[in-house]
Design a protein around this motif. Structure first.
Motif, PDB file in Angstrom:
ATOM      1  N   TYR A  41      37.550  14.637  23.024  1.00 20.37           N
ATOM      2  CA  TYR A  41      38.588  15.194  22.157  1.00 20.37           C
ATOM      3  C   TYR A  41      38.095  15.350  20.720  1.00 20.37           C
ATOM      4  N   ALA A  42      37.215  14.435  20.297  1.00 20.13           N
ATOM      5  CA  ALA A  42      36.658  14.527  18.940  1.00 20.13           C
ATOM      6  C   ALA A  42      35.830  15.798  18.773  1.00 20.13           C
ATOM      7  N   ILE A  43      35.128  16.203  19.832  1.00 16.55           N
ATOM      8  CA  ILE A  43      34.354  17.449  19.791  1.00 16.55           C
ATOM      9  C   ILE A  43      35.291  18.648  19.774  1.00 16.55           C
ATOM     10  N   LEU A  44      36.271  18.636  20.669  1.00 11.79           N
ATOM     11  CA  LEU A  44      37.187  19.775  20.781  1.00 11.79           C
ATOM     12  C   LEU A  44      37.999  19.983  19.504  1.00 11.79           C
ATOM     13  N   GLU A  45      38.314  18.887  18.826  1.00 10.56           N
ATOM     14  CA  GLU A  45      39.121  18.974  17.602  1.00 10.56           C
ATOM     15  C   GLU A  45      38.264  19.159  16.348  1.00 10.56           C
ATOM     16  N   GLY A  46      36.944  19.216  16.517  1.00 10.22           N
ATOM     17  CA  GLY A  46      36.062  19.457  15.384  1.00 10.22           C
ATOM     18  C   GLY A  46      35.813  18.251  14.514  1.00 10.22           C
ATOM     19  N   ARG A  47      36.165  17.048  14.986  1.00 17.32           N
ATOM     20  CA  ARG A  47      35.964  15.841  14.191  1.00 17.32           C
ATOM     21  C   ARG A  47      34.567  15.261  14.363  1.00 17.32           C
ATOM     22  N   LYS A  48      33.895  15.600  15.447  1.00 13.54           N
ATOM     23  CA  LYS A  48      32.545  15.122  15.719  1.00 13.54           C
ATOM     24  C   LYS A  48      31.695  16.269  16.262  1.00 13.54           C
ATOM     25  N   GLU A  49      30.406  16.218  15.936  1.00 13.86           N
ATOM     26  CA  GLU A  49      29.393  17.134  16.455  1.00 13.86           C
ATOM     27  C   GLU A  49      29.663  18.597  16.116  1.00 13.86           C
ATOM     28  N   ALA A  50      30.450  18.850  15.092  1.00  7.54           N
ATOM     29  CA  ALA A  50      30.778  20.236  14.723  1.00  7.54           C
ATOM     30  C   ALA A  50      29.522  21.036  14.406  1.00  7.54           C
ATOM     31  N   GLU A  51      28.521  20.373  13.802  1.00  2.00           N
ATOM     32  CA  GLU A  51      27.292  21.076  13.425  1.00  2.00           C
ATOM     33  C   GLU A  51      26.434  21.410  14.645  1.00  2.00           C
ATOM     34  N   ARG A  52      26.718  20.789  15.789  1.00  6.44           N
ATOM     35  CA  ARG A  52      25.941  21.038  16.996  1.00  6.44           C
ATOM     36  C   ARG A  52      26.577  22.089  17.895  1.00  6.44           C
ATOM     37  N   VAL A  53      27.825  22.435  17.636  1.00  7.91           N
ATOM     38  CA  VAL A  53      28.527  23.396  18.489  1.00  7.91           C
ATOM     39  C   VAL A  53      27.882  24.772  18.358  1.00  7.91           C
ATOM     40  N   LEU A  54      27.531  25.364  19.474  1.00  5.25           N
ATOM     41  CA  LEU A  54      26.877  26.677  19.503  1.00  5.25           C
ATOM     42  C   LEU A  54      27.884  27.810  19.590  1.00  5.25           C
ATOM     43  N   TYR A  55      29.025  27.532  20.213  1.00  5.16           N
ATOM     44  CA  TYR A  55      30.043  28.573  20.407  1.00  5.16           C
ATOM     45  C   TYR A  55      31.399  27.882  20.560  1.00  5.16           C
ATOM     46  N   LYS A  56      32.428  28.477  19.953  1.00  4.33           N
ATOM     47  CA  LYS A  56      33.773  27.931  20.075  1.00  4.33           C
ATOM     48  C   LYS A  56      34.782  29.068  20.010  1.00  4.33           C
ATOM     49  N   THR A  57      35.676  29.099  20.971  1.00  2.00           N
ATOM     50  CA  THR A  57      36.731  30.100  20.948  1.00  2.00           C
ATOM     51  C   THR A  57      37.799  29.666  19.959  1.00  2.00           C
ATOM     52  N   GLU A  58      38.535  30.622  19.454  1.00  5.42           N
ATOM     53  CA  GLU A  58      39.524  30.336  18.418  1.00  5.42           C
ATOM     54  C   GLU A  58      40.847  29.828  18.967  1.00  5.42           C
ATOM     55  N   ASP A  59      41.142  30.125  20.222  1.00  4.06           N
ATOM     56  CA  ASP A  59      42.445  29.742  20.776  1.00  4.06           C
ATOM     57  C   ASP A  59      42.367  28.395  21.481  1.00  4.06           C
ATOM     58  N   ASP A  60      43.553  27.813  21.719  1.00  2.00           N
ATOM     59  CA  ASP A  60      43.637  26.490  22.332  1.00  2.00           C
ATOM     60  C   ASP A  60      43.398  26.510  23.836  1.00  2.00           C
ATOM     61  N   THR A  61      43.267  27.705  24.422  1.00  2.00           N
ATOM     62  CA  THR A  61      43.037  27.803  25.866  1.00  2.00           C
ATOM     63  C   THR A  61      41.575  28.103  26.179  1.00  2.00           C
ATOM     64  N   GLY A  62      40.708  28.007  25.164  1.00  2.00           N
ATOM     65  CA  GLY A  62      39.313  28.372  25.335  1.00  2.00           C
ATOM     66  C   GLY A  62      38.399  27.206  25.621  1.00  2.00           C
ATOM     67  N   PHE A  63      37.240  27.172  24.920  1.00  2.00           N
ATOM     68  CA  PHE A  63      36.208  26.192  25.241  1.00  2.00           C
ATOM     69  C   PHE A  63      35.188  26.139  24.117  1.00  2.00           C
ATOM     70  N   VAL A  64      34.337  25.119  24.170  1.00  8.33           N
ATOM     71  CA  VAL A  64      33.205  25.012  23.248  1.00  8.33           C
ATOM     72  C   VAL A  64      31.929  24.838  24.066  1.00  8.33           C
ATOM     73  N   ILE A  65      30.816  25.310  23.495  1.00  6.30           N
ATOM     74  CA  ILE A  65      29.498  25.159  24.114  1.00  6.30           C
ATOM     75  C   ILE A  65      28.610  24.395  23.142  1.00  6.30           C
ATOM     76  N   LEU A  66      27.944  23.361  23.634  1.00  8.51           N
ATOM     77  CA  LEU A  66      27.046  22.588  22.775  1.00  8.51           C
ATOM     78  C   LEU A  66      25.949  21.944  23.606  1.00  8.51           C
ATOM     79  N   PRO A  67      24.839  21.532  22.968  1.00  9.07           N
ATOM     80  CA  PRO A  67      23.771  20.851  23.700  1.00  9.07           C
ATOM     81  C   PRO A  67      24.271  19.569  24.345  1.00  9.07           C
ATOM     82  N   ASP A  68      23.829  19.337  25.561  1.00 10.80           N
ATOM     83  CA  ASP A  68      24.199  18.118  26.275  1.00 10.80           C
ATOM     84  C   ASP A  68      23.453  16.923  25.692  1.00 10.80           C
ATOM     85  N   LEU A  69      24.021  15.746  25.892  1.00 13.96           N
ATOM     86  CA  LEU A  69      23.392  14.506  25.421  1.00 13.96           C
ATOM     87  C   LEU A  69      22.002  14.308  26.028  1.00 13.96           C
ATOM     88  N   LYS A  70      21.767  14.896  27.202  1.00 15.15           N
ATOM     89  CA  LYS A  70      20.492  14.686  27.893  1.00 15.15           C
ATOM     90  C   LYS A  70      19.362  15.548  27.341  1.00 15.15           C
TER      91      LYS A  70
END
Length: 326
Positions: A151-180
Motif C-alpha cells: 500500500y505504501a508503494i501504491l499510495e506513493g509513500r515509498k519507492e516513488a523514485e523507483r516506479v517506472l510507470y503509474k496510471t493516474e486512476d485508482d483502477t490502474g497499476f504501477v510497474i517497478l523493479p522487483d526486490l529480486k
C-alpha cells in the motif's frame, strides 16, 4: 602472486594477475544470474580465450566476518520490512562493482522465516470446494498489516523514485523493479506490476470484466521495458503466481534469459496471456473458468495452508495409483 605457465602448440601461455588484466572481452557466451557465474569470450595474448568467473560460495560461519568488514553500503531500496543494498568490502576503487548484494528483512515475521527455510514440498490438488473451505478462509484471515509495504508503494509513500510507470486512476497499476533485481544485469531483469484495487486477492478472483486491465498491464509493460531498458516484448515472460506469496494481485515480469527459480516453474507460474485467454472463454455471467478450475501446485510443509490442505485430502496418495496398464 601465483603464475601458471602452460606450453602448447601455439607457444607458452602465462596465466597471472598481469596477463589476465590484458584480457580483451568481445562477447558474453552465457551467464547465470543466480550463481554469479559468467562465461566471456575474448582474446589473451592475441589468442581466442574463454574466461569463466564465478563468485565463491560464502561459508555460513563467515557471514558475521563479512558484515563486520564492510567499508561501504548503498541502500537502494527501503520499504520496511524490506531493504536492498550494494556493499563493498573496500572502497579504494570507487568505480568498482559491488562485492555483495545484501537484502534485509526486518522485522522478519514467522511467515518470512518459514518462507525462506528449507522444507519438504508436496504436490496438492486444490479443487473449488477445497478453495472455498480451506484456502479462502485462510486468505480472509490473513494479517492485512503484512501488505503495508504494498500500500505504501501504491499510495506513493515509498519507492516513488523507483516506479517506472503509474496510471493516474485508482483502477490502474504501477510497474517497478522487483526486490529480486538489483538492476545491474539486464538478463536478470525482474519487474513487478501491482494493481491499485484491493479486491483481487488471487487469480481466482479474476473475471471477464478484468480483461481490459490485464491487457493494459501487458501493453504498458511492453512499452515501459522497451523505453527504459531497450528490451523487446518477445524477450519477456509475464506470469502470475498461485499460490502467491502475498494476497494482493500482482504480475511478475522476467527476462526470458533470467535463471529459472522455483517461482517460474510449472505449477506455480501461470502465463498472463493464458489467464486472459481463459477469461475470454469464460461465461459472461457466473464464475469464470479460473474460479472453477482445479489447481495443482507444490506446497511446503511450513506454509500456513499445509495442515488444512492435508486434512482436506488435497495431497496425492500412493494408494490412488491405478493398477491398470499404462
Amino acid at each position: 602472486m601465483s603464475t601458471i605457465a602452460v606450453t602448447s602448440s601455439v607457444g607458452s601461455i602465462d596465466i597471472s594477475v598481469e596477463s589476465l588484466s590484458t584480457f580483451n572481452p568481445t562477447k558474453i557466451l552465457s551467464e547465470s544470474t543466480s550463481t554469479g557465474s559468467i562465461y566471456v569470450l575474448g582474446t589473451l595474448s592475441d589468442l581466442p580465450t574463454i574466461v569463466h568467473i564465478q563468485k565463491t560460495v560464502l561459508e555460513s560461519e563467515k557471514v558475521q566476518v563479512v558484515l563486520q568488514g564492510l567499508d561501504r553500503l548503498n541502500v537502494f531500496l527501503e520499504n520496511q520490512p524490506y531493504f536492498s543494498s550494494h556493499a563493498w568490502s573496500n572502497t579504494e576503487d570507487i568505480n568498482r562493482s559491488p562485492d555483495y548484494q545484501i537484502k534485509v528483512i526486518c522485522p522478519a515475521t514467522e511467515t518470512h522465516i518459514k518462507k525462506y527455510s528449507e522444507q519438504e514440498r508436496y504436490m496438492v490438488k486444490e479443487t473449488p470446494k477445497i478453495y472455498k473451505n480451506v484456502v479462502l478462509p485462510y486468505i480472509e484471515a490473513f494479517d492485512g498489516t503484512r501488505l503495508g509495504w504494498v500500500y505504501a508503494i501504491l499510495e506513493g509513500r515509498k519507492e516513488a523514485e523507483r516506479v517506472l510507470y503509474k496510471t493516474e486512476d485508482d483502477t490502474g497499476f504501477v510497474i517497478l523493479p522487483d526486490l529480486k533485481w538489483d538492476q545491474t544485469s539486464m538478463n536478470a531483469l525482474y519487474l513487478t506490476v501491482l494493481v491499485q484495487t484491493h479486491s483481487i486477492k488471487t487469480l481466482r478472483d479474476l473475471t471477464p470484466s478484468h480483461i481490459p486491465l490485464l491487457e493494459d498491464i501487458k501493453q504498458a509493460v511492453f512499452r515501459t521495458v522497451k523505453e527504459k531498458y531497450g528490451v523487446a516484448s518477445s524477450k519477456l515472460r509475464l506470469f502470475v503466481h498461485y499460490q502467491p506469496s502475498y494476497y494482493h494481485f500482482h504480475v511478475h515480469v522476467v527476462h526470458i534469459n533470467a535463471e529459472a527459480t522455483s517461482g517460474m516453474l510449472v505449477g506455480q507460474a501461470h502465463m498472463l496471456d493464458d489467464l486472459i485467454n481463459l477469461l475470454e472463454l469464460s461465461p459472461s455471467n457466473g464464475p469464470s473458468l479460473l474460479a472453477q478450475k482445479t489447481y495443482t501446485y507444490p506446497l511446503g510443509v511450513e506454509h500456513g495452508l499445509f495442515e488444512g490442505m492435508k486434512t482436506a485430502g488435497a495431497f496425492y496418495r500412493d494408494d490412488d495409483i491405478s493398477d491398470g496398464a499404462v
